[in-house]
Design a protein around this motif. Structure first.
Motif, PDB file in Angstrom:
ATOM      1  N   MET A 176      48.129  75.386  69.766  1.00 48.29           N
ATOM      2  CA  MET A 176      47.430  76.425  69.022  1.00 48.29           C
ATOM      3  C   MET A 176      46.034  76.653  69.569  1.00 48.29           C
ATOM      4  O   MET A 176      45.493  75.819  70.303  1.00 48.29           O
ATOM      5  N   LEU A 177      45.465  77.789  69.198  1.00 48.05           N
ATOM      6  CA  LEU A 177      44.035  77.999  69.324  1.00 48.05           C
ATOM      7  C   LEU A 177      43.467  77.706  67.944  1.00 48.05           C
ATOM      8  O   LEU A 177      43.730  78.435  66.983  1.00 48.05           O
ATOM      9  N   ALA A 178      42.713  76.631  67.839  1.00 45.97           N
ATOM     10  CA  ALA A 178      42.228  76.170  66.540  1.00 45.97           C
ATOM     11  C   ALA A 178      40.811  76.652  66.274  1.00 45.97           C
ATOM     12  O   ALA A 178      39.966  76.643  67.168  1.00 45.97           O
ATOM     13  N   TYR A 179      40.572  77.084  65.034  1.00 46.46           N
ATOM     14  CA  TYR A 179      39.232  77.484  64.613  1.00 46.46           C
ATOM     15  C   TYR A 179      38.736  76.687  63.406  1.00 46.46           C
ATOM     16  O   TYR A 179      37.643  76.920  62.910  1.00 46.46           O
ATOM     17  N   GLY A 180      39.563  75.745  62.950  1.00 44.61           N
ATOM     18  CA  GLY A 180      39.162  74.882  61.856  1.00 44.61           C
ATOM     19  C   GLY A 180      39.590  73.456  62.110  1.00 44.61           C
ATOM     20  O   GLY A 180      40.574  73.203  62.826  1.00 44.61           O
ATOM     21  N   MET A 181      38.850  72.513  61.539  1.00 42.13           N
ATOM     22  CA  MET A 181      39.121  71.098  61.776  1.00 42.13           C
ATOM     23  C   MET A 181      38.774  70.308  60.519  1.00 42.13           C
ATOM     24  O   MET A 181      37.665  70.432  59.980  1.00 42.13           O
ATOM     25  N   ASP A 182      39.758  69.561  60.017  1.00 48.92           N
ATOM     26  CA  ASP A 182      39.556  68.709  58.851  1.00 48.92           C
ATOM     27  C   ASP A 182      38.987  69.483  57.665  1.00 48.92           C
ATOM     28  O   ASP A 182      38.059  69.045  56.985  1.00 48.92           O
ATOM     29  N   GLY A 183      39.519  70.662  57.436  1.00 46.94           N
ATOM     30  CA  GLY A 183      39.172  71.433  56.255  1.00 46.94           C
ATOM     31  C   GLY A 183      37.865  72.194  56.318  1.00 46.94           C
ATOM     32  O   GLY A 183      37.385  72.684  55.289  1.00 46.94           O
ATOM     33  N   VAL A 196      41.358  75.040  72.309  1.00 45.31           N
ATOM     34  CA  VAL A 196      42.776  74.797  72.521  1.00 45.31           C
ATOM     35  C   VAL A 196      43.142  73.438  71.941  1.00 45.31           C
ATOM     36  O   VAL A 196      42.398  72.463  72.079  1.00 45.31           O
ATOM     37  N   VAL A 197      44.295  73.368  71.290  1.00 41.48           N
ATOM     38  CA  VAL A 197      44.835  72.097  70.795  1.00 41.48           C
ATOM     39  C   VAL A 197      46.233  71.923  71.383  1.00 41.48           C
ATOM     40  O   VAL A 197      47.103  72.784  71.197  1.00 41.48           O
TER      41      VAL A 197
END
Length: 241
Positions: A176-183, A196-197
């Motif tokens: 995925m292309l991530a725009y959030g991490m751990d809420g 990138v993840v």
């Protein structure tokens, strides 16, 4: 620098041995200079020869974060800053219709969440990271990739960092292309606003501070691969595509 996630990393015994061997091999060869400041490890120079006893060849060393947690790396400090009002993500290259997304438009794409582990090739890991973002199929849909587009080239705002995935790799179920991490929104040290993840690969394939995705017809070595890294660093060979 933004406060880093202080979750303690989990390492496997063989990974700890591997990480130490890489570190000692690189420092003994005088191949890489390490600059530490504000909890960030910067890497200066390049490997003068492949480190054939490490995974993968040419990998740089990691230093523990104070109190445990993530190690943060930069290749061209300071880390890029993110302004939601001006940031744009460009998707171009071998597409029918180049696309430029604002941050709001990125967040409006089909949203996915997943929990996966993060492994650094230098011997540490962080388990159970919660990522929020968009699958690459949904991200690329509006641009309509051409049939001859077989790879994605990710360009970071941290110049000159680039890396690549094949189209098949980008379409695996947890990429995925991530725009959030751990809420929370992606923190600056982890690549805000988007990174990138690739949970099934070692962490250096997770390009941070992504600002352009170029579709191309061939895979070329990325920033660290030009310095000895493996181009396809799968954690397990059975996951390779």
């Amino acid at each position: 620098m933004d406060a880093d996630d202080q979750r303690r990393p989990t390492t496997r015994p063989e990974d700890e041995r591997m990480g130490r061997r890489v570190f000692l091999g690189m420092m003994g060869a005088g191949a890489v200079g390490l600059v530490v400041g504000d909890g960030v490890l910067s890497v200066v120079g390049r490997a003068s020869r492949p480190l054939t006893d490490a995974l993968p060849d040419g990998v740089r060393a990691a230093l523990p974060a104070p109190g445990g947690g993530w190690r943060i790396y930069t290749v061209n400090p300071p880390m890029p800053r993110f302004d939601p009002a001006t940031w744009r993500l460009t998707i171009d290259g071998l597409v029918e219709r180049p696309v430029t997304l604002t941050h709001a438009q990125l967040l409006a794409l089909p949203r996915v969440e997943q929990t996966s582990d993060f492994y650094c090739v230098t011997g540490w890991s962080v388990l159970g990271v919660r990522w929020t973002g968009v699958r690459f199929a949904d991200l690329l849909a509006a641009a309509r990739p051409l049939p001859r587009a077989t790879a994605l080239r990710f360009v970071s705002a941290e110049r000159p960092y680039v890396d690549m995935l094949t189209m098949k790799q980008a379409m695996v179920d947890d990429a995925m292309l991530a725009y959030g991490m751990d809420g929370r929104p992606m923190p600056r040290p982890h690549g805000a606003p988007a990174r990138v993840v690739m949970p099934k690969m070692y962490g250096y394939k997770g390009v941070k501070w992504v600002e352009r995705i170029e579709l191309v017809d061939r895979v070329e070595p990325g920033f660290w691969e030009q310095r000895g890294y493996d181009r396809d660093p799968w954690l397990n060979s059975e996951d390779a595509v």
